[in-house]
Design an enzyme around this catalytic site. Structure first.
Site, PDB file in Angstrom:
ATOM      1  N   LEU A 406      -1.594-118.953 -70.332  1.00  0.00           N
ATOM      2  CA  LEU A 406      -1.549-117.540 -69.961  1.00  0.00           C
ATOM      3  C   LEU A 406      -2.079-116.743 -71.147  1.00  0.00           C
ATOM      4  CD1 LEU A 406       2.008-117.176 -68.332  1.00  0.00           C
ATOM      5  CD2 LEU A 406      -0.179-117.326 -67.146  1.00  0.00           C
ATOM      6  N   ASP A 407      -2.751-115.612 -70.867  1.00  0.00           N
ATOM      7  CA  ASP A 407      -3.165-114.717 -71.945  1.00  0.00           C
ATOM      8  C   ASP A 407      -1.955-114.356 -72.795  1.00  0.00           C
ATOM      9  OD1 ASP A 407      -5.726-114.679 -71.063  1.00  0.00           O
ATOM     10  OD2 ASP A 407      -5.621-112.717 -70.105  1.00  0.00           O
ATOM     11  N   MET A 408      -2.189-114.107 -74.070  1.00  0.00           N
ATOM     12  CA  MET A 408      -1.101-113.747 -74.970  1.00  0.00           C
ATOM     13  C   MET A 408      -0.281-112.579 -74.423  1.00  0.00           C
ATOM     14  SD  MET A 408      -1.252-112.513 -78.953  1.00  0.00           S
ATOM     15  CE  MET A 408      -1.820-110.849 -78.569  1.00  0.00           C
ATOM     16  N   THR A 410       0.104-111.606 -71.322  1.00  0.00           N
ATOM     17  CA  THR A 410       0.679-111.835 -69.996  1.00  0.00           C
ATOM     18  C   THR A 410       1.984-112.606 -70.128  1.00  0.00           C
ATOM     19  OG1 THR A 410      -1.546-111.954 -69.062  1.00  0.00           O
ATOM     20  CG2 THR A 410       0.237-112.825 -67.718  1.00  0.00           C
TER      21      THR A 410
END
Length: 559
Positions: A406-408, A410
């Site tokens: 996951l994106d940092m 998110t």
């Protein structure tokens, strides 16, 4: 050349109640200083009211031919001790490098009589010569003749080899049937069959020689025509390279210590080794160069977008943006040497003080609820991450732990492969896209439709990582289904179902004009930063990697 006094802009309102910045802006991630906001608003007022020049920014409805621009303001103290600001734009505006009240470029390529303009004329002349020669109908005829000869050669040789294979089968059968023949007759037959084989091989040799001569003749005719063009192409390539090199030498940048470095030197240690197109033409280097050249003290800086967004990027009118990494990072790193900067927030561990909740665990897999602003895997400067925490939690794990990311920024559910046997199955499920994921997002705006599909291919922005671009030519397919959950006066809560898992897919699909055209609330890359990115991976459906049992995990968003 601009006079210094025409570029230094005093504030039109009192700034006595503002405190001056203690340190200069860290240009690659910042919140604009209050005085930079005042300066930017004053510049924006000028852009709205000036009549000295015309440029289609796309603000009057004509977006087809619009070219939005990045503008910058640099808060400075001049030699008289007065605080004001300098203004600049990236590239050209109104097809000009020089406009009243804006600092000049580091090098004016458009100056009358410049080597660059005459060089461009020569390149255009060479291109026209090449284009004219390439349009010669004899060239097209010769190319077609060569292709036809090569095709006919391949077909003729293939047909002969096929006939040889069939003839070989017939001879083999005849030899097998000759066992009952008289020895004299059998020997005669063997001699005859051997002669047939030799004749076929000689025929193949002759056929090869014939077609080689035919193809060589056609190639020679084509070469005669292309040999006129090739030297011109080589001449254009060499001249273009030397012109570019000479251009790089004109772009030399000062810093506060008076040290000067040119583009070639600044980019030699980068991954590309050479400056990208447009390097040195951004607003930030122009502003600092003018300040250093005229003995002004830089205090703070901010850049904002003015106009409609490009088709590929996400840029919003009047929004503030950091300096780009690809074109500006090597230049600004040199220019800001010796100046005390604000701290780089990207060097601060965002996961410090945060815990990683495990919502499911067995001997093969685990599922965690990742907080927002928490890395999935170690970064360049920060090791703390889901991977590190899981490695500490499961020191005897045989699996790689991280199966997807996951994106940092998110938050939400991530599945962890503890065992090696689990990893293979989980990887297969993600690759085959049998894992079902649902995200919840708060959109900065009110959507009218209730549901829809977004299909916009994405690729990385080579000049400004980690930003992503919409690119129909080189982008990877990216598809997202969305559905509205609820609406308020300013925001819309939606469910997002990504079919693919491209970097920043949901963020770009929401923010882009061809997507929802409304960024996710708190998106510091494609929207406006708030307390957090309002994007949460709330639902995960997959099969257990060992038992194949269907499993569903859900953790509701905190927003």
């Amino acid at each position: 050349m601009h006079a210094t006094e025409h570029c230094f802009t005093p504030f039109t309102s009192s700034i006595e109640h503002f405190e001056l910045p203690e340190r200069f802006t860290y240009p690659f991630y910042y919140e604009p200083h209050p005085l930079c906001l005042v300066a930017a608003e004053q510049l924006q007022q000028h852009l709205e009211t000036q009549t000295d020049w015309q440029h289609n920014f796309g603000l009057d409805g004509d977006t087809d031919n619009a070219i939005g621009k990045m503008f910058g303001v640099l808060l400075v103290k001049n030699q008289q001790g007065e605080v004001g600001f300098l203004s600049a734009f990236s590239g050209k505006v109104a097809n000009q490098n020089l406009l009243p009240n804006f600092v000049p470029p580091v090098f004016d390529m458009l100056a009358e009589g410049s080597f660059f303009l005459s060089g461009q004329d020569k390149l255009n002349e060479l291109s026209q010569q090449i284009k004219k020669l390439e349009a010669n109908p004899d060239l097209a005829t010769a190319k077609q003749a060569l292709q036809e000869a090569q095709l006919a050669s391949n077909e003729a040789l293939a047909a002969h080899r096929s006939n040889m294979v069939e003839a070989r089968k017939v001879r083999k059968a005849k030899r097998a049937d000759s066992a009952n023949l008289a020895p004299e007759v059998r020997n005669q037959l063997k001699t005859q069959l051997s002669q047939e084989s030799v004749i076929e091989k000689l025929q193949l040799r002759d056929l090869k020689l014939y077609w080689e001569a035919e193809v060589a003749q056609k190639q020679e005719l084509l070469d005669l025509l292309q040999n006129v063009i090739s030297p011109l192409v080589e001449q254009r390539r060499n001249f273009s390279s030397s012109l570019q090199q000479k251009l790089f030498e004109q772009y030399c940048f000062l810093n506060s210590e008076g040290e000067e470095k040119c583009l070639g030197e600044l980019f030699i240690s980068t991954a590309q080794g050479v400056p990208p197109a447009g390097a040195g033409e951004c607003a930030a280097p122009k502003l600092l160069q003018f300040a250093f050249k005229h003995n002004m003290t830089p205090l703070a800086m901010a850049e904002f977008w003015w106009g409609s967004s490009p088709k590929s990027e996400i840029r919003r009118h009047k929004h503030y943006y950091p300096a780009c990494q690809g074109k500006c990072q090597p230049i600004l790193t040199h220019m800001l040497e010796g100046i005390e900067l604000d701290d780089n927030p990207l060097l601060t561990n965002p996961a410090e003080g945060k815990s990683l909740e495990i919502i499911y665990q067995d001997e093969d897999m685990a599922v965690v609820n990742k907080p927002a602003e928490f890395l999935s895997v170690p970064g360049k400067t920060i090791e703390d991450s889901v991977y590190l925490r899981m490695k500490q939690q499961f020191p005897d794990a045989t699996g790689p732990l991280i199966v997807h990311r996951l994106d940092m920024s998110t938050s939400g559910l991530m599945v962890i492969a503890i065992s090696k046997r689990a990893n293979k199955s989980l990887q297969k499920q993600f690759i085959q896209r049998t894992v079902k994921k649902r995200y919840t997002a708060m959109i900065d705006g009110v959507l009218e439709a209730d549901h829809g599909l977004i299909n916009l291919p994405l690729r990385g922005d080579l000049d400004d990582r980690p930003r992503q671009l919409v690119c129909h030519e080189h982008g990877k397919p990216a598809e997202t289904t969305w559905k509205v959950i609820s609406r308020s006066d300013k925001h819309t809560k939606v469910h997002l179902y990504p079919k693919t898992g491209r970097t920043h897919q949901l963020r770009v699909h929401c923010a882009h004009s061809l997507g929802l055209n409304m960024p996710i609330l708190g998106d510091d890359l494609y929207g406006v930063k708030t307390t957090r990115l309002h994007l949460h991976a709330e639902l995960l459906e997959l099969n257990h990697p060992i038992t194949n049992e269907p499993m569903t995990f859900q953790v509701d968003a905190e927003f």
